[in-house]
Structures are given as C-alpha cells and as structure tokens.
Design a protein around this motif. Structure first.
Motif, PDB file in Angstrom:
ATOM      1  N   ARG A 145     -47.247 -14.830  58.065  1.00  0.00           N
ATOM      2  CA  ARG A 145     -45.836 -15.254  58.086  1.00  0.00           C
ATOM      3  C   ARG A 145     -45.020 -14.315  58.980  1.00  0.00           C
ATOM      4  O   ARG A 145     -44.229 -14.769  59.806  1.00  0.00           O
ATOM      5  N   ALA A 146     -45.228 -13.010  58.851  1.00  0.00           N
ATOM      6  CA  ALA A 146     -44.496 -12.040  59.671  1.00  0.00           C
ATOM      7  C   ALA A 146     -44.815 -12.226  61.153  1.00  0.00           C
ATOM      8  O   ALA A 146     -43.917 -12.143  62.008  1.00  0.00           O
ATOM      9  N   ASN A 192     -44.034 -22.338  54.809  1.00  0.00           N
ATOM     10  CA  ASN A 192     -45.192 -22.822  54.053  1.00  0.00           C
ATOM     11  C   ASN A 192     -46.399 -21.893  54.165  1.00  0.00           C
ATOM     12  O   ASN A 192     -47.489 -22.260  53.745  1.00  0.00           O
ATOM     13  N   GLU A 193     -46.205 -20.697  54.699  1.00  0.00           N
ATOM     14  CA  GLU A 193     -47.314 -19.759  54.872  1.00  0.00           C
ATOM     15  C   GLU A 193     -47.353 -18.760  53.715  1.00  0.00           C
ATOM     16  O   GLU A 193     -46.457 -17.943  53.570  1.00  0.00           O
ATOM     17  N   THR A 239     -36.585 -13.000  52.421  1.00  0.00           N
ATOM     18  CA  THR A 239     -36.005 -14.188  51.795  1.00  0.00           C
ATOM     19  C   THR A 239     -37.067 -15.252  51.560  1.00  0.00           C
ATOM     20  O   THR A 239     -37.148 -15.841  50.479  1.00  0.00           O
ATOM     21  N   VAL A 240     -37.908 -15.487  52.563  1.00  0.00           N
ATOM     22  CA  VAL A 240     -38.964 -16.490  52.413  1.00  0.00           C
ATOM     23  C   VAL A 240     -39.961 -16.049  51.347  1.00  0.00           C
ATOM     24  O   VAL A 240     -40.387 -16.856  50.512  1.00  0.00           O
ATOM     25  N   THR A 241     -40.309 -14.778  51.335  1.00  0.00           N
ATOM     26  CA  THR A 241     -41.210 -14.257  50.299  1.00  0.00           C
ATOM     27  C   THR A 241     -40.635 -14.518  48.916  1.00  0.00           C
ATOM     28  O   THR A 241     -41.338 -14.960  48.011  1.00  0.00           O
ATOM     29  N   GLY A 242     -39.340 -14.275  48.745  1.00  0.00           N
ATOM     30  CA  GLY A 242     -38.684 -14.528  47.461  1.00  0.00           C
ATOM     31  C   GLY A 242     -38.689 -16.000  47.086  1.00  0.00           C
ATOM     32  O   GLY A 242     -38.920 -16.355  45.926  1.00  0.00           O
ATOM     33  N   LEU A 243     -38.436 -16.861  48.053  1.00  0.00           N
ATOM     34  CA  LEU A 243     -38.463 -18.299  47.775  1.00  0.00           C
ATOM     35  C   LEU A 243     -39.847 -18.755  47.334  1.00  0.00           C
ATOM     36  O   LEU A 243     -39.985 -19.494  46.353  1.00  0.00           O
ATOM     37  N   LEU A 244     -40.871 -18.306  48.045  1.00  0.00           N
ATOM     38  CA  LEU A 244     -42.228 -18.715  47.707  1.00  0.00           C
ATOM     39  C   LEU A 244     -42.673 -18.156  46.359  1.00  0.00           C
ATOM     40  O   LEU A 244     -43.460 -18.787  45.649  1.00  0.00           O
ATOM     41  N   ALA A 245     -42.166 -17.004  45.988  1.00  0.00           N
ATOM     42  CA  ALA A 245     -42.521 -16.406  44.694  1.00  0.00           C
ATOM     43  C   ALA A 245     -41.923 -17.185  43.524  1.00  0.00           C
ATOM     44  O   ALA A 245     -42.451 -17.144  42.416  1.00  0.00           O
ATOM     45  N   GLN A 246     -40.845 -17.911  43.776  1.00  0.00           N
ATOM     46  CA  GLN A 246     -40.200 -18.687  42.712  1.00  0.00           C
ATOM     47  C   GLN A 246     -41.033 -19.875  42.270  1.00  0.00           C
ATOM     48  O   GLN A 246     -40.884 -20.353  41.146  1.00  0.00           O
ATOM     49  N   GLY A 247     -41.877 -20.373  43.151  1.00  0.00           N
ATOM     50  CA  GLY A 247     -42.656 -21.560  42.805  1.00  0.00           C
ATOM     51  C   GLY A 247     -44.004 -21.532  43.483  1.00  0.00           C
ATOM     52  O   GLY A 247     -44.150 -22.083  44.572  1.00  0.00           O
ATOM     53  N   PRO A 248     -44.985 -20.866  42.875  1.00  0.00           N
ATOM     54  CA  PRO A 248     -46.311 -20.844  43.494  1.00  0.00           C
ATOM     55  C   PRO A 248     -46.785 -22.267  43.807  1.00  0.00           C
ATOM     56  O   PRO A 248     -46.644 -23.178  43.002  1.00  0.00           O
ATOM     57  N   GLY A 249     -47.279 -22.445  45.007  1.00  0.00           N
ATOM     58  CA  GLY A 249     -47.715 -23.765  45.444  1.00  0.00           C
ATOM     59  C   GLY A 249     -46.595 -24.593  46.050  1.00  0.00           C
ATOM     60  O   GLY A 249     -46.823 -25.720  46.488  1.00  0.00           O
ATOM     61  N   LEU A 250     -45.379 -24.033  46.078  1.00  0.00           N
ATOM     62  CA  LEU A 250     -44.236 -24.728  46.659  1.00  0.00           C
ATOM     63  C   LEU A 250     -44.521 -25.048  48.122  1.00  0.00           C
ATOM     64  O   LEU A 250     -45.029 -24.204  48.857  1.00  0.00           O
ATOM     65  N   VAL A 251     -44.219 -26.268  48.538  1.00  0.00           N
ATOM     66  CA  VAL A 251     -44.412 -26.687  49.915  1.00  0.00           C
ATOM     67  C   VAL A 251     -43.122 -27.336  50.401  1.00  0.00           C
ATOM     68  O   VAL A 251     -42.582 -28.222  49.741  1.00  0.00           O
TER      69      VAL A 251
END
Length: 83
Positions: free
Chosen positions: A24-25, A17-18, A54-66
């Motif tokens: 995050r790193a 969630n960061e 991987t986390v960077t890619g996941l977060l990029a898929q949905g800005p504001g994703l929590v």
C-alpha cells in the motif's frame, strides 16, 4: 503517463483495497504526490504518511472490507471521483 481515470482505479485497487501495508505504501508513493491532500466526508489528510495511516485505520475497522467504485469517472478541475 497515467490519466486521471487510471489513477483513480489504482487508488481503489492498490491503496484502499490493499491489505499489505508495504505494498500500500509503495502504491501511495507511485500514485500520489508527496503533498497530497485527500478529503472525504469524514477526513482531510495531508501527505502520504497521513494518507497511509488513514487507510490503515479504515481497513482495520472492517477486516475483509472492499471498496467498490460505482458510477462513471468524473473530473472537475483537479478533482476526480466516481459518481
């Protein structure tokens, strides 16, 4: 020393969630061993750098994703999860 439940809570809050890649790193370096293997339904990644990417890619898929944990902590062997 942090227990498994605390580490899982930090993983969700400070890694998944960061939004800031630097923070995050830093959290990944604190929470995970250098040779971490992270497995979910779609990925298996090895090492801190792959996990961060991987986390960077996941977060990029949905800005504001929590990510929100549900259920209680379960530990089985060296695995920890929320059920």
């Amino acid at each position: 020393m942090a227990g498994p439940e605390e580490l899982l809570a930090r993983m969700v809050a400070e890694v998944f969630n960061e939004p800031d890649a630097g923070r995050r790193a830093a959290a990944i370096d604190e929470v995970f061993a250098p040779d971490v293997v992270f497995v979910d339904a779609e990925h298996e990644v090895h090492g801190r750098e792959e996990l961060a990417a991987t986390v960077t890619g996941l977060l990029a898929q949905g800005p504001g994703l929590v990510f929100t944990p549900v259920g209680s902590f379960r530990g089985v062997g060296d695995l920890g999860m929320r059920s």
